[in-house]
Design an enzyme around this catalytic site. Structure first.
Site, mmCIF file in Angstrom:
data_model
loop_
_atom_site.group_PDB
_atom_site.id
_atom_site.type_symbol
_atom_site.label_atom_id
_atom_site.label_comp_id
_atom_site.label_asym_id
_atom_site.label_seq_id
_atom_site.Cartn_x
_atom_site.Cartn_y
_atom_site.Cartn_z
ATOM 1 C CG ASP A 17 2.544 4.401 -7.781
ATOM 2 O OD1 ASP A 17 1.401 4.043 -7.447
ATOM 3 O OD2 ASP A 17 2.939 5.577 -7.674
ATOM 4 C CD GLU A 61 2.583 4.010 -3.316
ATOM 5 O OE1 GLU A 61 3.801 4.151 -3.505
ATOM 6 O OE2 GLU A 61 1.796 4.960 -3.160
#
Length: 404
Positions: A14, A111
């Protein structure tokens, strides 16, 4: 032969404060100062779209007005959104991930999940070391930081990437997941939104551990299939695969929305706003050779309370049809004099083929001949692709100030 009970090794990578971090790259002198991405700083009615870590410390939140954010932090620097750069860096980062495994499944622009079960040993002695290597490589090649969760399924891997930020690796294993995961707020679990969280709170469930121990039948009674799924997630039993990066994913809907820098009201504002959004949706439908069989509009008022309506339509990917339906939906279900802060147009029930439809004998010929309109719009798409998206514009759009 691989043992069937062998745990998978899943990473969830992420990007930290992705939009703000990308926007900050050309301005290293601002890196440690509170910065947000949003509308014009001169226009005090714009909103915050993203913020960096320094801005978060002042309590600044996404969708907050710039005016209220400036009250919390008078020195807040506002940078304009840069959509092309976000897509550019997303491609670079996913390209790095693909060097370690072909099982890379993006989850939004910033992500991705990586299944490194059968490849981590080619690069590192263990998965945590590999995660650290990937973090270092992303920073070296882009100047951006990522946080990585390492676990045995996708849900827990995502919890890991959220657990410690920025620029960190967190391992959630069979041995430690109850210690790490169970004390977390139930809202931290993937797919637990505000409404679901409120329902769970009313049931006395406030942590993931309490959700894991809850009665499965009761959860299903209150939340349907979603309740059963959440019970599976909380107990670490989620087992969905990480899809290959180049796998063609089924597109279930195509939508485009815009949060305006000022409130809009009246047909003079609403019509060009809907036209621009319908053009974007129609273009994406034609790009993917898809047809919509339903249209949905989502309206957000200045308090960001949502109002949604949808209806069925004959199969189409023609902008004019999407626009006309959106306008009819809005006018039938909303007082056009009431202020609107955000609008979204979404094409629903997509199909690769145009579904057969009954033609009314008394319909005007131009309403029956979508094929000609589709061919015309594909020609316009080609012109825009070659000369830029503003090469051909609707007259009402050219006169509006909504899309500066």
């Amino acid at each position: 032969m691989q043992q069937q009970n062998k745990d998978r090794i899943i990473l969830h990578c992420d990007c930290n404060s992705f939009y703000a971090s990308v926007s900050l790259l050309p301005y290293p002198e601002l890196r440690d100062k509170p910065v947000a991405v949003g509308g014009s700083s001169e226009n005090r009615h714009g909103i915050i779209l993203a913020k960096n870590e320094a801005a978060k410390k002042y309590g600044i939140k996404t969708a907050q007005t710039i005016q209220s954010a400036k009250k919390l932090c008078p020195d807040l620097v506002i940078l304009p959104p840069q959509r092309d750069r976000y897509e550019y860096f997303s491609k670079i980062i996913n390209g790095i991930y693909n060097k370690y495994t072909d099982l890379v499944e993006p989850f939004g622009i910033d992500e991705s999940w990586l299944d490194v079960t059968n490849s981590y040993h080619l690069f590192a002695p263990d998965a945590v070391t590999l995660a650290d290597m990937i973090r270092e490589r992303v920073y070296y090649e882009t100047g951006l930081t990522i946080s990585v969760g390492v676990s045995f399924n996708k849900v827990f891997a995502k919890l890991g990437s959220d657990y410690k930020k920025p620029n960190a690796t967190t391992l959630i294993s069979r041995e430690n997941y109850k210690d790490i995961v169970f004390p977390l707020k139930v809202e931290d679990l993937l797919y637990v939104g505000r409404n679901t969280a409120e329902t769970l709170h009313k049931m006395g469930i406030r942590t993931i551990g309490q959700l894991a121990a809850a009665d499965k039948a009761l959860l299903e009674d209150k939340l349907g299939k979603h309740g059963r799924d959440l019970h599976i997630y909380a107990n670490g039993l989620e087992n969905s695969p990480v899809m290959p990066f180049d796998a063609r994913r089924e597109i279930k809907s195509i939508g485009n929305g815009n949060t305006f820098y000022r409130d809009i009201a009246g047909l003079g504002d609403i019509k060009p706003a809907l036209m621009v959004l319908s053009e974007q949706v129609g273009h994406r439908l034609r790009k993917h050779s898809l047809y919509a069989n339903g249209v949905q509009i989502t309206i957000k008022n200045p308090a960001f309370i949502s109002f949604t309506r949808q209806c069925r339509i004959p199969s189409t990917n023609v902008t004019e049809n999407i626009y006309r339906t959106s306008l009819e939906l809005l006018c039938k279900n909303w007082n056009v004099k009431m202020p609107i802060r955000a609008l979204t147009v979404t094409a629903l029930d997509l199909s690769a083929d145009k579904k057969a439809q009954q033609i009314n004998l008394f319909d005007a010929p131009e309403a029956q001949d979508d094929a000609k309109k589709e061919n015309l719009q594909k020609a316009l798409d080609s012109i825009k692709q070659k000369y830029g998206k503003n090469a051909v514009q609707n007259a009402s759009v050219m006169k509006t100030d909504l899309f500066k």
